[in-house]
Scaffold this motif. Structure first.
Motif, mmCIF file in Angstrom:
data_model
loop_
_atom_site.group_PDB
_atom_site.id
_atom_site.type_symbol
_atom_site.label_atom_id
_atom_site.label_comp_id
_atom_site.label_asym_id
_atom_site.label_seq_id
_atom_site.Cartn_x
_atom_site.Cartn_y
_atom_site.Cartn_z
ATOM 1 N N PRO A 9 0.842 -1.209 0.000
ATOM 2 C CA PRO A 9 0.000 0.000 0.000
ATOM 3 C C PRO A 9 0.871 1.251 0.000
ATOM 4 C CG PRO A 9 0.077 -0.961 2.189
ATOM 5 C CD PRO A 9 0.878 -1.870 1.301
ATOM 6 N N VAL A 10 0.598 2.160 -0.900
ATOM 7 C CA VAL A 10 1.383 3.385 -1.049
ATOM 8 C C VAL A 10 0.434 4.572 -1.102
ATOM 9 C CG1 VAL A 10 2.925 4.681 -2.569
ATOM 10 C CG2 VAL A 10 3.236 2.228 -2.292
ATOM 11 N N LYS A 11 0.813 5.661 -0.427
ATOM 12 C CA LYS A 11 0.025 6.886 -0.494
ATOM 13 C C LYS A 11 0.697 7.858 -1.448
ATOM 14 C CE LYS A 11 -1.842 10.736 2.157
ATOM 15 N NZ LYS A 11 -1.970 11.385 3.483
ATOM 16 N N VAL A 12 -0.048 8.300 -2.453
ATOM 17 C CA VAL A 12 0.432 9.297 -3.395
ATOM 18 C C VAL A 12 0.004 10.664 -2.868
ATOM 19 C CG1 VAL A 12 0.376 10.069 -5.787
ATOM 20 C CG2 VAL A 12 0.185 7.639 -5.263
ATOM 21 N N GLU A 13 0.888 11.660 -2.957
ATOM 22 C CA GLU A 13 0.592 12.967 -2.377
ATOM 23 C C GLU A 13 -0.725 13.541 -2.899
ATOM 24 O OE1 GLU A 13 1.859 14.711 -0.101
ATOM 25 O OE2 GLU A 13 3.799 13.820 0.313
ATOM 26 N N GLN A 57 -1.527 -0.909 10.400
ATOM 27 C CA GLN A 57 -2.572 -1.521 9.573
ATOM 28 C C GLN A 57 -3.939 -0.949 9.912
ATOM 29 O OE1 GLN A 57 -2.542 -5.839 9.481
ATOM 30 N NE2 GLN A 57 -4.741 -5.921 9.216
ATOM 31 N N GLN A 58 -4.217 -0.760 11.202
ATOM 32 C CA GLN A 58 -5.491 -0.178 11.605
ATOM 33 C C GLN A 58 -5.622 1.243 11.054
ATOM 34 O OE1 GLN A 58 -4.933 -0.560 15.816
ATOM 35 N NE2 GLN A 58 -5.992 -2.526 15.953
ATOM 36 N N ALA A 59 -4.543 2.014 11.148
ATOM 37 C CA ALA A 59 -4.574 3.381 10.642
ATOM 38 C C ALA A 59 -4.782 3.406 9.135
ATOM 39 C CB ALA A 59 -3.281 4.105 11.009
ATOM 40 N N PHE A 60 -4.143 2.464 8.418
ATOM 41 C CA PHE A 60 -4.301 2.415 6.961
ATOM 42 C C PHE A 60 -5.743 2.098 6.578
ATOM 43 C CE2 PHE A 60 -4.372 -0.186 3.056
ATOM 44 C CZ PHE A 60 -3.887 0.758 2.155
ATOM 45 N N LEU A 61 -6.367 1.168 7.291
ATOM 46 C CA LEU A 61 -7.753 0.810 6.986
ATOM 47 C C LEU A 61 -8.687 1.989 7.214
ATOM 48 C CD1 LEU A 61 -7.903 -2.780 8.523
ATOM 49 C CD2 LEU A 61 -7.843 -2.177 6.103
ATOM 50 N N LEU A 62 -8.403 2.824 8.204
ATOM 51 C CA LEU A 62 -9.239 3.996 8.477
ATOM 52 C C LEU A 62 -8.790 5.222 7.687
ATOM 53 C CD1 LEU A 62 -9.779 3.762 12.341
ATOM 54 C CD2 LEU A 62 -11.452 3.338 10.537
ATOM 55 N N ARG A 63 -7.690 5.090 6.930
ATOM 56 C CA ARG A 63 -7.152 6.181 6.114
ATOM 57 C C ARG A 63 -6.693 7.358 6.960
ATOM 58 N NH1 ARG A 63 -11.765 6.220 1.357
ATOM 59 N NH2 ARG A 63 -11.564 4.027 0.803
ATOM 60 N N VAL A 64 -6.118 7.058 8.101
ATOM 61 C CA VAL A 64 -5.509 8.089 8.922
ATOM 62 C C VAL A 64 -4.154 8.446 8.315
ATOM 63 C CG1 VAL A 64 -4.586 8.635 11.214
ATOM 64 C CG2 VAL A 64 -6.701 7.316 10.989
ATOM 65 N N ASP A 65 -3.815 9.713 8.278
ATOM 66 C CA ASP A 65 -2.578 10.158 7.657
ATOM 67 C C ASP A 65 -1.374 9.502 8.336
ATOM 68 O OD1 ASP A 65 -0.167 12.086 7.334
ATOM 69 O OD2 ASP A 65 -1.586 12.759 5.812
ATOM 70 N N GLY A 66 -0.591 8.758 7.549
ATOM 71 C CA GLY A 66 0.541 8.031 8.111
ATOM 72 C C GLY A 66 1.631 8.941 8.654
ATOM 73 N N ALA A 67 1.899 10.066 7.962
ATOM 74 C CA ALA A 67 2.932 10.988 8.430
ATOM 75 C C ALA A 67 2.556 11.591 9.781
ATOM 76 C CB ALA A 67 3.142 12.099 7.397
ATOM 77 N N SER A 100 -6.329 13.198 -2.823
ATOM 78 C CA SER A 100 -5.227 12.368 -2.352
ATOM 79 C C SER A 100 -5.551 10.918 -2.708
ATOM 80 C CB SER A 100 -5.023 12.514 -0.842
ATOM 81 O OG SER A 100 -6.192 12.132 -0.147
ATOM 82 N N VAL A 101 -4.520 10.142 -2.986
ATOM 83 C CA VAL A 101 -4.710 8.795 -3.526
ATOM 84 C C VAL A 101 -3.932 7.777 -2.701
ATOM 85 C CG1 VAL A 101 -4.483 7.331 -5.565
ATOM 86 C CG2 VAL A 101 -4.965 9.764 -5.835
ATOM 87 N N ARG A 102 -4.589 6.674 -2.408
ATOM 88 C CA ARG A 102 -3.917 5.529 -1.795
ATOM 89 C C ARG A 102 -3.947 4.378 -2.802
ATOM 90 N NH1 ARG A 102 -3.006 5.974 3.691
ATOM 91 N NH2 ARG A 102 -4.056 7.708 4.718
ATOM 92 N N LEU A 103 -2.775 3.870 -3.105
ATOM 93 C CA LEU A 103 -2.657 2.790 -4.086
ATOM 94 C C LEU A 103 -2.352 1.479 -3.374
ATOM 95 C CD1 LEU A 103 -0.388 4.542 -6.737
ATOM 96 C CD2 LEU A 103 -2.884 4.420 -6.732
ATOM 97 N N ALA A 104 -3.024 0.430 -3.804
ATOM 98 C CA ALA A 104 -2.702 -0.924 -3.372
ATOM 99 C C ALA A 104 -2.041 -1.603 -4.565
ATOM 100 C CB ALA A 104 -3.947 -1.671 -2.919
ATOM 101 N N LEU A 105 -0.749 -1.878 -4.466
ATOM 102 C CA LEU A 105 0.027 -2.441 -5.571
ATOM 103 C C LEU A 105 0.204 -3.942 -5.367
ATOM 104 C CD1 LEU A 105 2.823 0.295 -5.837
ATOM 105 C CD2 LEU A 105 0.525 0.307 -6.825
ATOM 106 N N TYR A 106 -0.141 -4.714 -6.384
ATOM 107 C CA TYR A 106 -0.047 -6.172 -6.323
ATOM 108 C C TYR A 106 0.789 -6.667 -7.501
ATOM 109 C CZ TYR A 106 -4.076 -6.344 -3.080
ATOM 110 O OH TYR A 106 -4.923 -6.193 -2.011
ATOM 111 N N THR A 107 1.389 -7.852 -7.343
ATOM 112 C CA THR A 107 1.919 -8.582 -8.484
ATOM 113 C C THR A 107 1.276 -9.962 -8.509
ATOM 114 O OG1 THR A 107 3.771 -9.666 -7.365
ATOM 115 C CG2 THR A 107 4.146 -7.443 -8.191
ATOM 116 N N VAL A 108 1.327 -10.570 -9.663
ATOM 117 C CA VAL A 108 0.761 -11.912 -9.820
ATOM 118 C C VAL A 108 1.894 -12.892 -10.077
ATOM 119 C CG1 VAL A 108 -1.407 -11.052 -10.749
ATOM 120 C CG2 VAL A 108 0.463 -11.612 -12.307
#
Length: 386
Positions: A61-65, A334-344, A71-79
């Motif tokens: 999971p990555v947050k784009v500015e 993980q809890q903060a990410f699920l609630l979209r709390v600012d990581g910084a 503001s955008v949160r990306l979930a990046l996966y590979t197969v």
């Protein structure tokens, strides 16, 4: 999979890195992980075999500015690249908003590239999606090796549609972030065309900027929940933090109060702003708190008002941990990410625990993070009302 928080102007999107085995998908994600600031990334999870092949998938999971005014949160996966894991490919591809096809530029890998691209088109079609109408970016990887195929040949064989393409060397990171930026723009553009992402905000009127994001949510909750406890008892906006200066929220109608006599110059302003009699008004944090969290918020505000800033930060720490627990079990991040709390903000707040001296601005910031968590809980309806 995309989800939108209209009030906070936040978008969550899923991007899948697809391609043949050993083409560099996992290496690409690792380089993104190393490049992105720690405050804007989550944990990278990977399951690999002894041959360093991704068995199931990587998730980062990555947050784009910002993208536009969202503001955008990306979930990046590979197969997995191996054909016999096609069922896992389909599962990971489900709900994707965009795909980066990672092609191996070596001549001996061309057949595997074609097979993987055809497999991507087939699996998307089973999900009801046509590849020619789906956000796609081509990543010509391993350009740092000798004897690789010319880009023109790769383009002719794998990119007849002419989607954006980038030459990359995932081992050293060259071109990796450019690829990520390109697919992010395509995904946002596609979501906007589907009316999933809101259009850019109109320009603010000449009268001044209007509150947005977290500030707008605070304004709404304060207006809805912070009501006078007795009829006729006005509520002064400067009480948002217990008598301190009020944050710049939306204009509040001026209550009718008895005029103050001009011939009384000895009266201190504080006696007008914060009278000693009457009901005790809610602070901003307690106004946003649920019933279970109300006492914790009031304790933090009381400590702030009394100048005990260390106790204020301690109370906020306890309240934030209890509040984030509503997001389910797991690490705090993980809890903060699920609630979209600012990581910084959360990282800065956690760093206060190592400080020997807590200042007034530290305590004020702790209250701000606590209010941010309360707003996110309110936005998703947690805790459930009884």
């Amino acid at each position: 999979m995309s989800s939108v928080n209209l009030m906070a102007r936040e978008v969550a999107a899923k991007i899948v890195f697809y391609g043949p085995g050993l083409s560099g998908k996992t290496t690409t994600l690792r380089k993104i992980y190393e490049t992105v600031r720690p405050a804007h990334r989550g944990e990278m999870m990977s399951i690999a075999t002894e041959g360093d092949r991704t068995l199931f998938f990587d998730f980062l999971p990555v947050k784009v500015e910002r993208v536009g005014d969202c503001s955008v949160r990306l979930a990046l996966y590979t197969v997995p690249g191996q054909v016999f894991y096609n069922a896992t490919r389909k599962l990971v591809l489900q709900g994707a908003d965009g795909v980066v096809f990672v092609a191996d530029s070596q001549p001996e890998a061309m057949d595997a590239n074609r097979e993987s691209l055809a497999n991507l088109e087939e699996n998307l079609f089973e999900h009801g999606i046509r590849l020619d109408r789906f956000p796609l970016v081509m990543q010509w990887n391993k350009r740092d090796l000798e004897g690789v195929l010319p880009v023109e040949e790769l383009r002719k064989e794998l990119n007849p549609r002419g989607v954006p393409e980038f030459e990359t060397a995932a081992a050293n990171g060259r071109g990796v972030l450019d690829t990520l930026k390109a697919i992010t723009r395509l995904v946002i553009k596609d979501l906007r065309s589907k009316r999933i992402v809101p259009p850019p905000r109109p320009a603010a009127p000449a009268g001044g900027p209007q509150p947005a994001g977290l500030e707008a949510q605070l304004t709404q909750h304060l207006q809805n929940r912070q009501q006078p406890q007795h009829p006729g008892q006005p509520q002064h906006p400067s009480m948002a933090f217990g008598g301190g200066p009020a944050p710049a929220l939306a204009p509040t109608p001026v209550p009718r109060v008895a005029p103050v006599a001009v011939a009384a110059p000895r009266i201190e302003p504080a006696s007008v702003v914060a009278p000693q009699t009457g009901p005790k008004l809610l602070g901003a944090a307690s106004a946003l708190a649920s019933g279970d969290m109300f006492d914790h918020a009031r304790a933090a505000e009381a400590a702030f008002m009394s100048g005990d800033y260390t106790t204020c930060v301690t109370a906020c720490t306890d309240a934030i941990r209890r509040a984030l627990a509503y997001a389910g079990e797991g690490p705090l991040a993980q809890q903060a990410f699920l609630l979209r709390v600012d990581g910084a903000d959360l990282l800065r707040f956690q760093g206060m625990a190592t400080q020997q001296h807590i200042r007034v601005d530290d305590a004020a910031f702790a209250l701000y993070v606590l209010m941010q968590v309360f707003v996110r809980l309110n936005a998703v309806g947690l805790p459930n009302a009884e």
